[in-house]
Design a protein around this motif. Structure first.
Motif, PDB file in Angstrom:
ATOM      1  N   THR A   1       0.940  -1.261  -0.110  1.00 26.97           N
ATOM      2  CA  THR A   1       0.064   0.072   0.040  1.00 26.97           C
ATOM      3  C   THR A   1       0.902   1.331   0.216  1.00 26.97           C
ATOM      4  O   THR A   1       0.645   2.070  -0.853  1.00 26.97           O
ATOM      5  CB  THR A   1      -0.986   0.056   1.002  1.00 26.97           C
ATOM      6  OG1 THR A   1      -1.704  -1.242   1.045  1.00 26.97           O
ATOM      7  CG2 THR A   1      -1.951   1.228   1.177  1.00 26.97           C
ATOM      8  N   ALA A   2       1.990   1.192   0.876  1.00 31.92           N
ATOM      9  CA  ALA A   2       2.787   2.402   0.934  1.00 31.92           C
ATOM     10  C   ALA A   2       3.451   2.646  -0.449  1.00 31.92           C
ATOM     11  O   ALA A   2       3.453   3.733  -1.087  1.00 31.92           O
ATOM     12  CB  ALA A   2       3.820   2.234   2.038  1.00 31.92           C
ATOM     13  N   PHE A   3       3.764   1.445  -0.895  1.00 31.75           N
ATOM     14  CA  PHE A   3       4.552   1.799  -2.270  1.00 31.75           C
ATOM     15  C   PHE A   3       3.738   2.091  -3.531  1.00 31.75           C
ATOM     16  O   PHE A   3       4.081   3.039  -4.204  1.00 31.75           O
ATOM     17  CB  PHE A   3       5.164   0.314  -2.754  1.00 31.75           C
ATOM     18  CG  PHE A   3       5.897   0.378  -4.023  1.00 31.75           C
ATOM     19  CD1 PHE A   3       7.368   0.868  -4.197  1.00 31.75           C
ATOM     20  CD2 PHE A   3       5.594  -0.210  -5.223  1.00 31.75           C
ATOM     21  CE1 PHE A   3       7.914   0.925  -5.429  1.00 31.75           C
ATOM     22  CE2 PHE A   3       6.297  -0.243  -6.265  1.00 31.75           C
ATOM     23  CZ  PHE A   3       7.401   0.519  -6.559  1.00 31.75           C
ATOM     24  N   SER A   4       2.811   1.728  -3.760  1.00 34.89           N
ATOM     25  CA  SER A   4       1.696   1.908  -4.685  1.00 34.89           C
ATOM     26  C   SER A   4       1.119   3.432  -4.519  1.00 34.89           C
ATOM     27  O   SER A   4       1.004   4.132  -5.234  1.00 34.89           O
ATOM     28  CB  SER A   4       0.625   1.118  -4.912  1.00 34.89           C
ATOM     29  OG  SER A   4      -0.217   0.767  -3.632  1.00 34.89           O
ATOM     30  N   GLY A   5       0.994   3.725  -3.252  1.00 35.36           N
ATOM     31  CA  GLY A   5       0.610   4.921  -2.546  1.00 35.36           C
ATOM     32  C   GLY A   5       1.690   6.090  -3.207  1.00 35.36           C
ATOM     33  O   GLY A   5       1.213   7.031  -3.771  1.00 35.36           O
ATOM     34  N   LEU A   6       2.897   5.857  -3.172  1.00 37.97           N
ATOM     35  CA  LEU A   6       3.792   6.689  -3.521  1.00 37.97           C
ATOM     36  C   LEU A   6       3.866   6.756  -5.205  1.00 37.97           C
ATOM     37  O   LEU A   6       3.988   7.959  -5.630  1.00 37.97           O
ATOM     38  CB  LEU A   6       5.180   6.180  -3.043  1.00 37.97           C
ATOM     39  CG  LEU A   6       5.550   6.137  -1.454  1.00 37.97           C
ATOM     40  CD1 LEU A   6       7.135   5.495  -1.484  1.00 37.97           C
ATOM     41  CD2 LEU A   6       5.844   7.722  -1.028  1.00 37.97           C
ATOM     42  N   LEU A   7       3.707   5.618  -5.690  1.00 40.23           N
ATOM     43  CA  LEU A   7       3.809   5.832  -7.186  1.00 40.23           C
ATOM     44  C   LEU A   7       2.356   6.716  -7.547  1.00 40.23           C
ATOM     45  O   LEU A   7       2.503   7.537  -8.478  1.00 40.23           O
ATOM     46  CB  LEU A   7       3.426   4.325  -7.798  1.00 40.23           C
ATOM     47  CG  LEU A   7       4.730   3.421  -7.702  1.00 40.23           C
ATOM     48  CD1 LEU A   7       4.234   1.802  -8.140  1.00 40.23           C
ATOM     49  CD2 LEU A   7       5.738   3.714  -8.522  1.00 40.23           C
ATOM     50  N   VAL A   8       1.320   6.636  -6.978  1.00 39.79           N
ATOM     51  CA  VAL A   8       0.061   7.271  -7.322  1.00 39.79           C
ATOM     52  C   VAL A   8       0.492   8.862  -6.990  1.00 39.79           C
ATOM     53  O   VAL A   8       0.196   9.676  -7.651  1.00 39.79           O
ATOM     54  CB  VAL A   8      -1.117   6.889  -6.273  1.00 39.79           C
ATOM     55  CG1 VAL A   8      -2.222   8.027  -6.479  1.00 39.79           C
ATOM     56  CG2 VAL A   8      -1.767   5.502  -6.940  1.00 39.79           C
ATOM     57  N   GLY A   9       1.249   8.940  -5.916  1.00 40.10           N
ATOM     58  CA  GLY A   9       1.622  10.471  -5.709  1.00 40.10           C
ATOM     59  C   GLY A   9       2.585  11.038  -6.728  1.00 40.10           C
ATOM     60  O   GLY A   9       2.368  12.144  -7.153  1.00 40.10           O
ATOM     61  N   VAL A  10       3.314  10.189  -7.535  1.00 45.88           N
ATOM     62  CA  VAL A  10       4.078  10.475  -8.611  1.00 45.88           C
ATOM     63  C   VAL A  10       3.108  10.921  -9.804  1.00 45.88           C
ATOM     64  O   VAL A  10       3.557  11.974 -10.239  1.00 45.88           O
ATOM     65  CB  VAL A  10       5.215   9.494  -9.098  1.00 45.88           C
ATOM     66  CG1 VAL A  10       5.773   9.814 -10.121  1.00 45.88           C
ATOM     67  CG2 VAL A  10       6.244   9.317  -7.745  1.00 45.88           C
ATOM     68  N   TYR A  11       2.225  10.234 -10.065  1.00 49.72           N
ATOM     69  CA  TYR A  11       1.297  10.438 -11.038  1.00 49.72           C
ATOM     70  C   TYR A  11       0.364  11.631 -10.840  1.00 49.72           C
ATOM     71  O   TYR A  11       0.579  12.464 -11.556  1.00 49.72           O
ATOM     72  CB  TYR A  11       0.336   9.194 -11.077  1.00 49.72           C
ATOM     73  CG  TYR A  11      -0.807   9.603 -12.231  1.00 49.72           C
ATOM     74  CD1 TYR A  11      -0.696   9.779 -13.646  1.00 49.72           C
ATOM     75  CD2 TYR A  11      -2.090   9.938 -11.738  1.00 49.72           C
ATOM     76  CE1 TYR A  11      -1.384  10.246 -14.306  1.00 49.72           C
ATOM     77  CE2 TYR A  11      -3.073  10.327 -12.511  1.00 49.72           C
ATOM     78  CZ  TYR A  11      -2.793  10.379 -13.643  1.00 49.72           C
ATOM     79  OH  TYR A  11      -3.824  10.896 -14.646  1.00 49.72           O
ATOM     80  N   LEU A  12       0.075  11.803  -9.619  1.00 52.85           N
ATOM     81  CA  LEU A  12      -0.736  12.988  -9.377  1.00 52.85           C
ATOM     82  C   LEU A  12       0.171  14.317  -9.296  1.00 52.85           C
ATOM     83  O   LEU A  12      -0.536  15.359  -9.551  1.00 52.85           O
ATOM     84  CB  LEU A  12      -1.509  12.851  -8.055  1.00 52.85           C
ATOM     85  CG  LEU A  12      -2.515  11.769  -7.992  1.00 52.85           C
ATOM     86  CD1 LEU A  12      -3.107  11.415  -6.569  1.00 52.85           C
ATOM     87  CD2 LEU A  12      -3.840  12.154  -8.881  1.00 52.85           C
ATOM     88  N   LYS A  13       1.363  14.400  -8.861  1.00 56.16           N
ATOM     89  CA  LYS A  13       2.132  15.451  -8.815  1.00 56.16           C
ATOM     90  C   LYS A  13       2.862  15.643  -9.910  1.00 56.16           C
ATOM     91  O   LYS A  13       3.780  16.783  -9.877  1.00 56.16           O
ATOM     92  CB  LYS A  13       3.044  15.326  -7.637  1.00 56.16           C
ATOM     93  CG  LYS A  13       2.318  15.321  -5.853  1.00 56.16           C
ATOM     94  CD  LYS A  13       3.171  15.149  -5.167  1.00 56.16           C
ATOM     95  CE  LYS A  13       2.705  14.895  -3.557  1.00 56.16           C
ATOM     96  NZ  LYS A  13       3.583  14.804  -2.657  1.00 56.16           N
ATOM     97  N   THR A  14       2.631  14.960 -11.115  1.00 56.57           N
ATOM     98  CA  THR A  14       3.444  15.355 -12.446  1.00 56.57           C
ATOM     99  C   THR A  14       2.298  16.111 -13.264  1.00 56.57           C
ATOM    100  O   THR A  14       1.714  15.075 -14.270  1.00 56.57           O
ATOM    101  CB  THR A  14       4.126  13.960 -12.737  1.00 56.57           C
ATOM    102  OG1 THR A  14       4.836  13.463 -11.626  1.00 56.57           O
ATOM    103  CG2 THR A  14       4.897  14.457 -13.902  1.00 56.57           C
ATOM    104  N   PRO A  15       2.067  16.879 -13.359  1.00 55.32           N
ATOM    105  CA  PRO A  15       1.086  17.516 -14.516  1.00 55.32           C
ATOM    106  C   PRO A  15       1.155  17.285 -15.901  1.00 55.32           C
ATOM    107  O   PRO A  15       0.214  17.141 -16.492  1.00 55.32           O
ATOM    108  CB  PRO A  15       1.108  19.086 -14.208  1.00 55.32           C
ATOM    109  CG  PRO A  15       2.012  19.198 -12.884  1.00 55.32           C
ATOM    110  CD  PRO A  15       3.027  18.248 -12.853  1.00 55.32           C
ATOM    111  N   ALA A  16       2.506  16.815 -16.277  1.00 54.27           N
ATOM    112  CA  ALA A  16       2.764  16.807 -17.544  1.00 54.27           C
ATOM    113  C   ALA A  16       1.978  15.312 -17.861  1.00 54.27           C
ATOM    114  O   ALA A  16       2.054  15.062 -19.244  1.00 54.27           O
ATOM    115  CB  ALA A  16       4.380  16.530 -17.810  1.00 54.27           C
ATOM    116  N   LEU A  17       1.594  14.567 -17.058  1.00 51.64           N
ATOM    117  CA  LEU A  17       0.925  13.400 -17.204  1.00 51.64           C
ATOM    118  C   LEU A  17      -0.561  13.467 -17.451  1.00 51.64           C
ATOM    119  O   LEU A  17      -1.193  12.481 -17.600  1.00 51.64           O
ATOM    120  CB  LEU A  17       1.208  12.412 -16.117  1.00 51.64           C
ATOM    121  CG  LEU A  17       2.768  12.043 -16.000  1.00 51.64           C
ATOM    122  CD1 LEU A  17       2.877  11.191 -14.725  1.00 51.64           C
ATOM    123  CD2 LEU A  17       3.386  11.451 -17.130  1.00 51.64           C
TER     124      LEU A  17
END
Length: 181
Positions: A83-99
């Motif tokens: 959960t922690a790992f996948s949550g960090l990945l979601v954070g990368v997605y959400l915090k990267t406007p270029a995506l």
């Protein structure tokens, strides 16, 4: 391991393990790209040496993927890590406007589709974690119920013994009273 979790663990474990193995020995450019993407969301990794970051990420993914595939660690520990790992990945997605499709729009654009799947991974991880917590709570409740039942039985035996002794004393006292009259 509960049978209903096997598909989730196998699919996620194989995916994460493969991801970690593919990053093993990443070249400088790949390592820098991984670090730059992570640093955009989590500035704390910005100062790391790119290849060291890639090794750390690779090792983490290999460890997590293996833990999901080979159930030797406690399920709650593995579920929390997942959960922690996948949550960090979601954070990368959400915090990267270029995506994203546009400003303030969380939907993925063409570049973001591959990263947006991490939302599904996060949902699977939360499902695993909630199930693990439920099973742990049920096991703890069973253990507590057994302990309470055992203690209740012990108290009941002592109460019966005390009652029997009190009755015997009462009978003896009654005999003594009748004997003195």
């Amino acid at each position: 391991m509960h049978i209903h979790l096997i598909p989730l663990r196998l699919a996620a474990g194989a995916y994460i393990l493969n991801s970690g193995l593919s990053k093993r020995g990443a070249d400088e450019d790949t390592a820098r790209g991984l670090q730059d993407m992570a640093a955009a969301a989590y500035p704390v990794v910005k100062d790391m040496e790119p290849k060291k970051f890639a090794r750390l990420l690779s090792t983490s993914e290999i460890a997590l993927g293996s833990a999901l595939l080979v159930p030797v660690l406690p399920r709650t520990v593995v579920a929390a890590g997942f959960t922690a790992f996948s949550g960090l990945l979601v954070g990368v997605y959400l915090k990267t406007p270029a995506l994203h499709v546009g400003p303030g729009d969380p939907r993925p654009n063409d570049q973001g589709v591959g990263v947006a799947k991490d939302v599904i991974l996060f949902g699977a991880a939360l499902t695993f974690l909630l199930d693990a917590l439920r099973l742990d709570a049920r096991a703890a409740a069973r253990k507590t119920t057994k302990k309470v039942a055992k203690e209740t039985a012990k108290v009941s035996r002592k109460t019966v013994e005390a009652g029997a002794k009190a009755a015997a004393v009462g009978v003896a006292a009654k005999k003594l009273r009748h004997h003195h009259h």
